[in-house]
Design a protein around this motif. Sequence first.
Motif, PDB file in Angstrom:
ATOM      1  N   UNK A   1       0.664  -1.228  -0.051  1.00  0.00           N
ATOM      2  CA  UNK A   1       0.029  -0.336  -0.297  1.00  0.00           C
ATOM      3  C   UNK A   1       0.615   1.113  -0.009  1.00  0.00           C
ATOM      4  N   UNK A   2       0.579   2.338  -0.268  1.00  0.00           N
ATOM      5  CA  UNK A   2      -1.303   2.625   0.335  1.00  0.00           C
ATOM      6  C   UNK A   2      -1.778   2.414  -1.388  1.00  0.00           C
ATOM      7  N   UNK A   3      -2.944   2.104  -1.475  1.00  0.00           N
ATOM      8  CA  UNK A   3      -3.834   1.794  -2.759  1.00  0.00           C
ATOM      9  C   UNK A   3      -3.238   1.158  -3.498  1.00  0.00           C
ATOM     10  N   UNK A   4      -3.534   0.979  -4.340  1.00  0.00           N
ATOM     11  CA  UNK A   4      -3.549  -0.040  -5.429  1.00  0.00           C
ATOM     12  C   UNK A   4      -1.817  -0.251  -5.648  1.00  0.00           C
ATOM     13  N   UNK A   5      -1.134  -1.866  -6.344  1.00  0.00           N
ATOM     14  CA  UNK A   5      -0.087  -2.099  -6.336  1.00  0.00           C
ATOM     15  C   UNK A   5       0.441  -0.883  -7.573  1.00  0.00           C
ATOM     16  N   UNK A   6       2.115  -0.742  -6.995  1.00  0.00           N
ATOM     17  CA  UNK A   6       2.728   0.308  -8.316  1.00  0.00           C
ATOM     18  C   UNK A   6       3.543  -0.821  -8.990  1.00  0.00           C
ATOM     19  N   UNK A   7       4.746  -0.494  -9.502  1.00  0.00           N
ATOM     20  CA  UNK A   7       5.269  -0.729 -10.326  1.00  0.00           C
ATOM     21  C   UNK A   7       6.729  -1.368  -9.126  1.00  0.00           C
ATOM     22  N   UNK A   8       6.532  -0.436  -8.264  1.00  0.00           N
ATOM     23  CA  UNK A   8       7.505  -1.106  -7.165  1.00  0.00           C
ATOM     24  C   UNK A   8       7.252  -2.193  -6.435  1.00  0.00           C
ATOM     25  N   UNK A   9       5.863  -2.075  -6.087  1.00  0.00           N
ATOM     26  CA  UNK A   9       5.306  -3.594  -5.113  1.00  0.00           C
ATOM     27  C   UNK A   9       5.621  -4.593  -6.009  1.00  0.00           C
ATOM     28  N   UNK A  10       5.114  -4.429  -7.161  1.00  0.00           N
ATOM     29  CA  UNK A  10       5.132  -6.074  -7.867  1.00  0.00           C
ATOM     30  C   UNK A  10       6.565  -6.021  -8.178  1.00  0.00           C
ATOM     31  N   UNK A  11       7.728  -5.034  -8.384  1.00  0.00           N
ATOM     32  CA  UNK A  11       8.922  -5.646  -7.891  1.00  0.00           C
ATOM     33  C   UNK A  11       9.397  -6.056  -7.084  1.00  0.00           C
ATOM     34  N   UNK A  12       8.819  -5.773  -5.720  1.00  0.00           N
ATOM     35  CA  UNK A  12       9.062  -6.619  -4.708  1.00  0.00           C
ATOM     36  C   UNK A  12       8.191  -7.457  -4.710  1.00  0.00           C
TER      37      UNK A  12
ATOM     38  N   UNK B   1      16.734  -2.739  -2.435  1.00  0.00           N
ATOM     39  CA  UNK B   1      16.051  -2.226  -3.580  1.00  0.00           C
ATOM     40  C   UNK B   1      15.395  -0.585  -2.580  1.00  0.00           C
ATOM     41  N   UNK B   2      16.168  -0.391  -1.331  1.00  0.00           N
ATOM     42  CA  UNK B   2      15.511   1.165  -1.008  1.00  0.00           C
ATOM     43  C   UNK B   2      14.205   1.243  -0.044  1.00  0.00           C
ATOM     44  N   UNK B   3      14.515  -0.017   0.910  1.00  0.00           N
ATOM     45  CA  UNK B   3      12.835  -1.157   1.533  1.00  0.00           C
ATOM     46  C   UNK B   3      13.301  -1.109   2.717  1.00  0.00           C
ATOM     47  N   UNK B   4      13.325  -0.823   3.903  1.00  0.00           N
ATOM     48  CA  UNK B   4      13.214  -1.110   4.830  1.00  0.00           C
ATOM     49  C   UNK B   4      12.531  -1.426   5.883  1.00  0.00           C
ATOM     50  N   UNK B   5      13.339  -2.431   6.723  1.00  0.00           N
ATOM     51  CA  UNK B   5      12.066  -3.609   7.651  1.00  0.00           C
ATOM     52  C   UNK B   5      11.852  -2.156   9.193  1.00  0.00           C
ATOM     53  N   UNK B   6      10.646  -2.356   9.095  1.00  0.00           N
ATOM     54  CA  UNK B   6      10.410  -0.943   9.857  1.00  0.00           C
ATOM     55  C   UNK B   6       9.928  -1.953  10.527  1.00  0.00           C
ATOM     56  N   UNK B   7       9.226  -2.502  11.482  1.00  0.00           N
ATOM     57  CA  UNK B   7       8.821  -3.248  12.486  1.00  0.00           C
ATOM     58  C   UNK B   7       8.443  -4.916  12.273  1.00  0.00           C
TER      59      UNK B   7
ATOM     60  N   UNK C   1      12.452   3.825   1.829  1.00  0.00           N
ATOM     61  CA  UNK C   1      13.371   4.212   2.135  1.00  0.00           C
ATOM     62  C   UNK C   1      14.783   4.276   1.792  1.00  0.00           C
ATOM     63  N   UNK C   2      14.331   4.792   0.409  1.00  0.00           N
ATOM     64  CA  UNK C   2      15.908   4.655  -0.467  1.00  0.00           C
ATOM     65  C   UNK C   2      17.509   4.800   0.196  1.00  0.00           C
ATOM     66  N   UNK C   3      16.951   5.392   0.679  1.00  0.00           N
ATOM     67  CA  UNK C   3      17.956   6.444   1.151  1.00  0.00           C
ATOM     68  C   UNK C   3      19.715   5.181   2.644  1.00  0.00           C
ATOM     69  N   UNK C   4      18.449   4.333   2.539  1.00  0.00           N
ATOM     70  CA  UNK C   4      18.823   3.310   3.538  1.00  0.00           C
ATOM     71  C   UNK C   4      19.933   2.272   3.238  1.00  0.00           C
ATOM     72  N   UNK C   5      19.588   2.589   1.558  1.00  0.00           N
ATOM     73  CA  UNK C   5      20.020   0.432   1.020  1.00  0.00           C
ATOM     74  C   UNK C   5      21.857   0.262   1.741  1.00  0.00           C
TER      75      UNK C   5
END
Length: 538
Positions: free
Chosen positions: A397-408, A468-474, A502-506
């Motif tokens: 989320x939020x909302x519909x899947x984006x290309x970033x979500x599809x890639x993950x 790919x710029x995704x941080x495990x938040x919880x 969070x791309x800066x955390x890659x």
Amino acid sequence: MGSEVSKNNDGSFTSPGPIMYFSIILKDPDKMHIVPYDNIVSSLVVRSLDKNHKVLDHRPVQQDVYMIKVAGSPFSTSTIGDSDHTILEMKMAWCDLLSVLIDHGWRIISTSSLAQRRSGSTIFFRKMVGQLAAEPSLRPLLCMTTSGWDKLLFLNLPGVLVGKVSQLVETIWGIQDSKTYEKTKNGCTLQLKLVGSPWSGVSGEYSIKIRKLILSVLKLFQSHSIHFTAKVNFNRSTDSVFFLCDESSFSLATPENMFCLSLNKYDRLRVIEAPSDVLHLLPGLIQQSWPYGIQQVRDYHSSQEYKLGSSPWWCDGEDGFHAKRLVSSLVAGLKFTGWDVLMSLNISSVIEDKSIIVFRQKLNTHIEHQHPKAVKQLVDWVSVSFHGVDKIRFCSGPGAKTSNHEAIAESIRTQLKDANFLQKEKDVTENIEWKVVGTPFSGTFGTGEEQRSMLLYLSRLLQEFNRNGWKLSASLNISSKYHATKREKYKEDADCWVFLEEPSDRLHLAALNPPSIVRYLGQSREDVSLLSSQFDQI
């Protein structure tokens, strides 16, 4: 499935190459598995543990798995279990172990419950470049932990805080007895016997008071530059919380706000010590992300309680995805307004109880204000959760899947196939459920190799997410559902992972080729600062 076991002609395992991510899982009653491992990591762990708690055996048991057997039964989930002394000794050993690993450049990125039975926490670590350049501290971590139904202990507590902690606990909750012992240069052990049985799943006013006590201790520690580092559940009871003490003379504590969300019963969400802007934000986030809405809002012993429609903490099927969407949206919406998850915590020994989620906001943070009646804005999020004994669920989320979500999603799918784990895929509305081979989340006898192979897969998955710029938040325990037999009760679902973009955390180092990693890991401390300048700052 996973990595194939390969042995040399003499029966030994091939020495593994350097690693950037690894996990340690605690196994009932007396084992730890490092997955994956290299010789440096396994040696660090064994040497550190053996200084404080006797190591009886240690060796590779698979190509990517190192087993450590310790004395006693410190990880026993049985009510019989081991002595309090043995368990406390193991927690002291982990104070040293985590300090050593941090000093060698490892950061704890998650502590999760990933099995129904016979397992404590799984702790995931990630290699950091900048931290290796720092001077070693080697101070054991401070640990806040519980014992029995009524004791609260602080290990390696600085002497200057003994009086402050005792006064705080007495004021908010009440103390029957206190004892200080094992005084060293690093502090002492403070044992407080509390009034009543706070770890037995108290309700009503006392359920709020015990959460306020935890919050107050965290705020006290933060004001003295004592920072949360990790939580570990040693035997499927309450969590033990570890803190790093920053004693540098130039370090000043950054002022922070804190509050917590508590998931209660099957349908309650309680907000404790939150500022007014959070109380204005949350109803809109809930209405946007939970299809059954809010039934009732009331003051509950000085907290704000939302009674939600249906039963988000006891549900299955499509509603199970909705529940993950709800908690992920809360995390992402609060992140948009400057609130980060500090920790999720289990403070009750009752199986139906769930996480409390502690949020923090630095007081100098730029805050994005959201209009009370407007659609609430969230940062992009992805949820990966572990259901039953053999399913991985994905929503975004939020909302519909984006290309970033599809890639993950495609990355998860591809890695499952490459690890020979993928058995079946099912779409549930816009969500995905993968059924995997075997029962890697059961934790039962005979499934150890499947469990360890899954941990290897998840370590690689975390590395791919971060690249790919995704941080495990919880990592959250949000379900009350459990199975009961004549002998035991156990949770149906494991934890839910919430990732924020969070791309800066890659971690750009993770994308380097193996020779570069080998060269990096072979550097002395004096060379690390020069080498680290070749990589993007983290």
